[in-house]
Design a protein around this motif. Structure first.
Motif, mmCIF file in Angstrom:
data_model
loop_
_atom_site.group_PDB
_atom_site.id
_atom_site.type_symbol
_atom_site.label_atom_id
_atom_site.label_comp_id
_atom_site.label_asym_id
_atom_site.label_seq_id
_atom_site.Cartn_x
_atom_site.Cartn_y
_atom_site.Cartn_z
ATOM 1 N N ASP A 104 0.865 -1.184 0.000
ATOM 2 C CA ASP A 104 0.000 0.000 0.000
ATOM 3 C C ASP A 104 0.898 1.229 0.000
ATOM 4 O O ASP A 104 1.924 1.238 0.697
ATOM 5 C CB ASP A 104 -0.920 0.002 1.233
ATOM 6 C CG ASP A 104 -2.104 0.949 1.077
ATOM 7 O OD1 ASP A 104 -1.876 2.171 0.941
ATOM 8 O OD2 ASP A 104 -3.241 0.464 1.068
ATOM 9 N N ASP A 105 0.529 2.238 -0.775
ATOM 10 C CA ASP A 105 1.382 3.437 -0.837
ATOM 11 C C ASP A 105 1.230 4.312 0.391
ATOM 12 O O ASP A 105 2.016 5.253 0.581
ATOM 13 C CB ASP A 105 1.063 4.242 -2.101
ATOM 14 C CG ASP A 105 -0.368 4.749 -2.121
ATOM 15 O OD1 ASP A 105 -0.567 5.966 -2.213
ATOM 16 O OD2 ASP A 105 -1.294 3.923 -2.036
ATOM 17 N N GLU A 106 0.242 4.048 1.241
ATOM 18 C CA GLU A 106 0.062 4.828 2.461
ATOM 19 C C GLU A 106 0.686 4.083 3.647
ATOM 20 O O GLU A 106 0.203 3.027 4.041
ATOM 21 C CB GLU A 106 -1.419 5.085 2.727
ATOM 22 C CG GLU A 106 -2.090 5.946 1.667
ATOM 23 C CD GLU A 106 -3.522 6.289 2.020
ATOM 24 O OE1 GLU A 106 -3.820 6.397 3.239
ATOM 25 O OE2 GLU A 106 -4.339 6.445 1.110
ATOM 26 N N LYS A 107 1.748 4.652 4.190
ATOM 27 C CA LYS A 107 2.447 4.010 5.297
ATOM 28 C C LYS A 107 1.532 3.814 6.504
ATOM 29 O O LYS A 107 1.649 2.811 7.219
ATOM 30 C CB LYS A 107 3.665 4.841 5.694
ATOM 31 C CG LYS A 107 4.555 4.168 6.743
ATOM 32 C CD LYS A 107 5.794 4.996 7.009
ATOM 33 C CE LYS A 107 6.691 4.316 8.052
ATOM 34 N NZ LYS A 107 6.026 4.175 9.361
ATOM 35 N N LEU A 136 -2.160 -2.261 9.524
ATOM 36 C CA LEU A 136 -2.188 -3.708 9.278
ATOM 37 C C LEU A 136 -1.180 -4.424 10.171
ATOM 38 O O LEU A 136 -1.462 -5.488 10.728
ATOM 39 C CB LEU A 136 -1.865 -3.990 7.808
ATOM 40 C CG LEU A 136 -2.978 -3.698 6.804
ATOM 41 C CD1 LEU A 136 -2.448 -3.802 5.378
ATOM 42 C CD2 LEU A 136 -4.143 -4.673 7.003
ATOM 43 N N ARG A 137 0.002 -3.822 10.318
ATOM 44 C CA ARG A 137 1.043 -4.434 11.163
ATOM 45 C C ARG A 137 0.552 -4.592 12.598
ATOM 46 O O ARG A 137 0.750 -5.637 13.226
ATOM 47 C CB ARG A 137 2.312 -3.576 11.118
ATOM 48 C CG ARG A 137 3.507 -4.213 11.843
ATOM 49 C CD ARG A 137 4.715 -3.293 11.804
ATOM 50 N NE ARG A 137 5.397 -3.299 10.528
ATOM 51 C CZ ARG A 137 5.397 -2.319 9.638
ATOM 52 N NH1 ARG A 137 4.694 -1.197 9.882
ATOM 53 N NH2 ARG A 137 6.061 -2.397 8.505
ATOM 54 N N ARG A 138 -0.132 -3.563 13.108
ATOM 55 C CA ARG A 138 -0.648 -3.614 14.480
ATOM 56 C C ARG A 138 -1.808 -4.605 14.599
ATOM 57 O O ARG A 138 -1.850 -5.432 15.503
ATOM 58 C CB ARG A 138 -1.106 -2.221 14.933
ATOM 59 C CG ARG A 138 0.011 -1.245 15.209
ATOM 60 C CD ARG A 138 -0.524 -0.007 15.928
ATOM 61 N NE ARG A 138 -1.560 0.676 15.139
ATOM 62 C CZ ARG A 138 -1.304 1.618 14.229
ATOM 63 N NH1 ARG A 138 -0.057 1.988 13.995
ATOM 64 N NH2 ARG A 138 -2.301 2.193 13.573
ATOM 65 N N SER A 139 -2.761 -4.510 13.672
ATOM 66 C CA SER A 139 -3.972 -5.325 13.799
ATOM 67 C C SER A 139 -3.728 -6.802 13.533
ATOM 68 O O SER A 139 -4.470 -7.655 14.024
ATOM 69 C CB SER A 139 -5.057 -4.788 12.859
ATOM 70 O OG SER A 139 -4.615 -4.830 11.522
ATOM 71 N N GLN A 155 5.269 -11.522 8.053
ATOM 72 C CA GLN A 155 4.636 -10.365 7.426
ATOM 73 C C GLN A 155 5.704 -9.423 6.878
ATOM 74 O O GLN A 155 6.641 -9.042 7.597
ATOM 75 C CB GLN A 155 3.748 -9.641 8.440
ATOM 76 C CG GLN A 155 2.606 -10.514 8.955
ATOM 77 C CD GLN A 155 1.791 -9.849 10.056
ATOM 78 O OE1 GLN A 155 1.850 -8.636 10.221
ATOM 79 N NE2 GLN A 155 1.029 -10.636 10.804
ATOM 80 N N VAL A 156 5.562 -9.092 5.591
ATOM 81 C CA VAL A 156 6.487 -8.185 4.917
ATOM 82 C C VAL A 156 5.656 -7.064 4.312
ATOM 83 O O VAL A 156 4.540 -7.294 3.836
ATOM 84 C CB VAL A 156 7.279 -8.924 3.808
ATOM 85 C CG1 VAL A 156 8.264 -7.988 3.140
ATOM 86 C CG2 VAL A 156 8.001 -10.137 4.386
ATOM 87 N N PHE A 157 6.204 -5.832 4.313
ATOM 88 C CA PHE A 157 5.425 -4.670 3.886
ATOM 89 C C PHE A 157 6.191 -3.885 2.825
ATOM 90 O O PHE A 157 7.414 -3.738 2.910
ATOM 91 C CB PHE A 157 5.113 -3.773 5.086
ATOM 92 C CG PHE A 157 4.331 -4.479 6.166
ATOM 93 C CD1 PHE A 157 2.942 -4.455 6.179
ATOM 94 C CD2 PHE A 157 4.985 -5.198 7.165
ATOM 95 C CE1 PHE A 157 2.223 -5.115 7.165
ATOM 96 C CE2 PHE A 157 4.277 -5.868 8.155
ATOM 97 C CZ PHE A 157 2.882 -5.817 8.149
ATOM 98 N N ALA A 158 5.445 -3.392 1.827
ATOM 99 C CA ALA A 158 6.036 -2.579 0.760
ATOM 100 C C ALA A 158 5.130 -1.391 0.485
ATOM 101 O O ALA A 158 3.902 -1.509 0.515
ATOM 102 C CB ALA A 158 6.214 -3.417 -0.504
ATOM 103 N N THR A 159 5.738 -0.222 0.193
ATOM 104 C CA THR A 159 4.960 0.998 -0.026
ATOM 105 C C THR A 159 4.756 1.312 -1.509
ATOM 106 O O THR A 159 4.227 2.364 -1.844
ATOM 107 C CB THR A 159 5.643 2.201 0.651
ATOM 108 O OG1 THR A 159 6.984 2.305 0.164
ATOM 109 C CG2 THR A 159 5.653 2.048 2.158
ATOM 110 N N SER A 160 5.162 0.398 -2.394
ATOM 111 C CA SER A 160 4.948 0.612 -3.830
ATOM 112 C C SER A 160 5.034 -0.719 -4.559
ATOM 113 O O SER A 160 5.573 -1.706 -4.025
ATOM 114 C CB SER A 160 6.008 1.566 -4.405
ATOM 115 O OG SER A 160 7.286 0.946 -4.369
#
Length: 411
Positions: A12-15, A21-24, A34-39
Motif C-alpha cells: 500500500d502506498d500509504e504508510k 495492518l502491522r498492528r492489527s 509479514q512483509v510490507f512494501a509501499t509501492s
C-alpha cells in the motif's frame, strides 16, 4: 523472520495503512511472516529475492497500481495467492481486478476478514497443490487438449488488461466457443430479460467468472465426450451440473446473500463435478465399476473414489479450476462441496458459497417419501457443519426451494 512459516506481503502506498495492518495482524505473527512494501516496485524487489505465499495489494497506487502488480506476480510467482483491496465499485473496475486476483475485497475490509481470507486461501492450496493430487492431474494422459481459443480466453480473463471487448473478440473467433456460450446463456438455467444472440452482450450481462464457467461447462465437457469415454455419462454430468448451479443460486437467494456472491455460488455449483471428467478420462473402467456398485449398494461417492482411485472428484476439480485461474471462492466451494467440515478456517458469516453448494449437491436429488427414509436421506448433509454455522434451521426451507427448482428445470 521465521523461515518455516509462509510469507505474506502487504502492499500500500500509504504508510499509515501498512502500520495499521502491522498492528492489527500482530496476533497472526505465529501463523505467517509479514512483509510490507509501499509501492509496486518495492514489492517486485521483495518478490525477486524471496518466495511469497500471499500478496495483498491496494488497488489505487501511484506508478504501478494493484492490478498491474498482481499481473506481474501471476507471471513471476504463479503459486502465490493474490488478493486485491479496492475502493472501486464500478463493474468494469471489478472486471479488471478479478483477472489477476484470486480474491477481491472492497474497502474498508476488517483485519479479521482479511486474516480469515489468508488462512483459508493457504489451507485450500495445501490440499489442491499436494504432490499426490498434482501427480494425478499431471499424469492423466487422456485429458483432451483445450482448444487454443479457450486457452487464449483463460489468459485474457486472468490478465489485468483483459477487457469485455477482448474477451468477446476471442469467443467470437471460435465457432464452438460462441455456440456453447450462447446456447447455455439462453438455456432455462438463466433468467435473462430477453434472448441473447450477441457475444458482447452475453459477456456484459454475465460477467467474467460466469463466462469462464460456461466455457468450461460447454467446451471442456464437449471435449471430454470425444475421447472415447461414456458420452451419456458426460451429458448427464453436464445436465446435473447445471441443475446444481441453479439450485445453489436459489438457496443463496433464499438466504439473501450478496448478489455478486450469488453469481459466484452458481458458478461453483455448475463446476462442482468437473473433477469427475478427469476421473472418467483417467480411469474409465474403474469409474464404470464404481457407478454400478454405488447404484446397487448406495454409499458415499467421495469415500469410494478415494479408496479406488486415490482422490475424489471434488479435490481433482478444485485443482483443475485453480490451474485454470478461477477465483478462490469458487475453488474453495468446489473443493469442500461434499465435506464442508474439512474447511478448517471458517466463520458462520463467510461460508455462504460452501454452504449453498453443499446443500444443492445433495438436495438436487428428490427426497424419499417415507419419514424414516427421509431422515436417513438428510444424513447426507453435513449436519455438524450446518450446526456450527447456524444454518441447520434453514434445511426445511432449502428442501422447499429444491422442489421449486426441480419444477423450473423440468418444465
Amino acid at each position: 523472520m521465521t523461515t518455516s512459516l509462509p510469507t505474506v506481503l502487504f502492499v500500500d502506498d500509504e504508510k499509515s495503512v501498512l502500520d495499521g495492518l502491522r498492528r492489527s495482524l500482530y496476533g497472526q505473527r505465529n501463523e505467517w511472516n509479514q512483509v510490507f512494501a509501499t509501492s509496486g516496485a518495492e514489492a517486485l524487489e521483495i518478490l525477486a529475492r524471496e518466495r511469497v505465499a500471499v500478496v495483498v495489494s491496494d488497488m489505487r497506487m501511484p506508478g504501478m497500481d494493484g492490478a498491474t502488480l498482481l499481473d506481474r506476480v501471476r507471471m513471476i510467482q504463479p503459486e502465490a495467492v493474490r488478493i486485491i483491496l479496492s475502493g472501486f465499485s464500478e463493474r468494469e473496475a471489478i472486471f479488471r481486478t478479478i483477472g489477476p486476483a484470486h480474491q477481491y475485497f472492497v474497502k474498508p475490509c476488517t483485519p479479521h476478514a482479511l486474516a480469515e481470507a489468508i488462512r483459508r486461501s493457504l489451507g485450500v492450496r495445501q490440499i489442491i497443490r499436494s504432490a499426490d493430487l498434482m501427480a494425478l492431474v499431471g499424469g492423466a494422459t487422456s485429458i483432451p487438449a483445450l482448444p487454443k481459443a479457450l486457452t487464449d480466453l483463460f489468459s485474457a480473463l486472468q490478465s489485468q488488461d483483459g477487457s469485455t471487448a477482448e474477451v468477446a473478440r476471442i469467443i467470437s473467433s471460435d465457432t464452438g466457443l460462441t455456440v456453447n456460450l450462447l446456447k447455455l446463456t439462453n438455456s432455462g438455467f438463466f433468467y435473462l430479460p430477453s434472448s441473447i444472440s450477441d457475444v458482447m452482450q452475453a459477456v456484459k450481462l454475465l460477467g467474467f467468472e460466469m463466462v469462464r464457467t460456461l466455457t468450461v461447462l460447454g467446451t471442456v465437457f464437449e471435449s471430454f465426450s470425444c475421447t472415447g469415454i461414456d458420452c451419456l455419462a458426460v451429458k448427464q454430468l453436464q445436465k446435473r451440473s447445471l441443475q446444481i448451479g441453479l439450485l445453489a443460486r436459489r438457496i443463496a437467494e433464499s438466504d439473501r446473500l450478496d448478489p455478486h456472491e450469488i453469481d459466484l455460488i452458481q458458478c461453483a455449483g455448475m463446476l462442482s463435478h468437473v473433477g469427475s471428467l478427469l476421473l472418467f478420462a483417467k480411469c474409465p473402467v474403474q469409474m464404470a465399476d464404481l457407478r454400478n456398485t454405488l447404484d446397487r449398494s448406495g454409499g458415499g461417492i467421495v469415500a469410494a473414489e478415494r479408496n479406488a482411485l486415490g482422490a475424489c472428484h471434488a479435490e481433482l476439480g478444485a485443482a483443475l479450476l485453480g490451474l485454470w485461474g478461477f477465483t478462490d471462492p469458487v475453488v474453495e466451494a468446489v473443493l469442500f462441496h461434499h465435506e464442508p467440515s474439512r474447511c478448517e478456517f471458517f466463520s458462520p458469516h463467510t461460508m455462504g458459497a460452501i454452504t449453498a453448494v453443499h446443500a444443492a449437491q445433495h438436495l438436487v436429488k428428490p427426497p424419499p417419501s417415507g419419514k424414516a427414509e427421509k431422515a436417513e436421506w438428510l444424513n447426507g448433509l453435513d449436519m455438524v457443519f450446518l450446526q456450527k454455522t447456524g444454518a441447520v434451521s434453514r434445511v426445511e426451507d432449502w428442501i422447499a426451494v429444491a422442489e421449486r427448482a426441480r419444477e423450473e428445470y423440468e418444465s
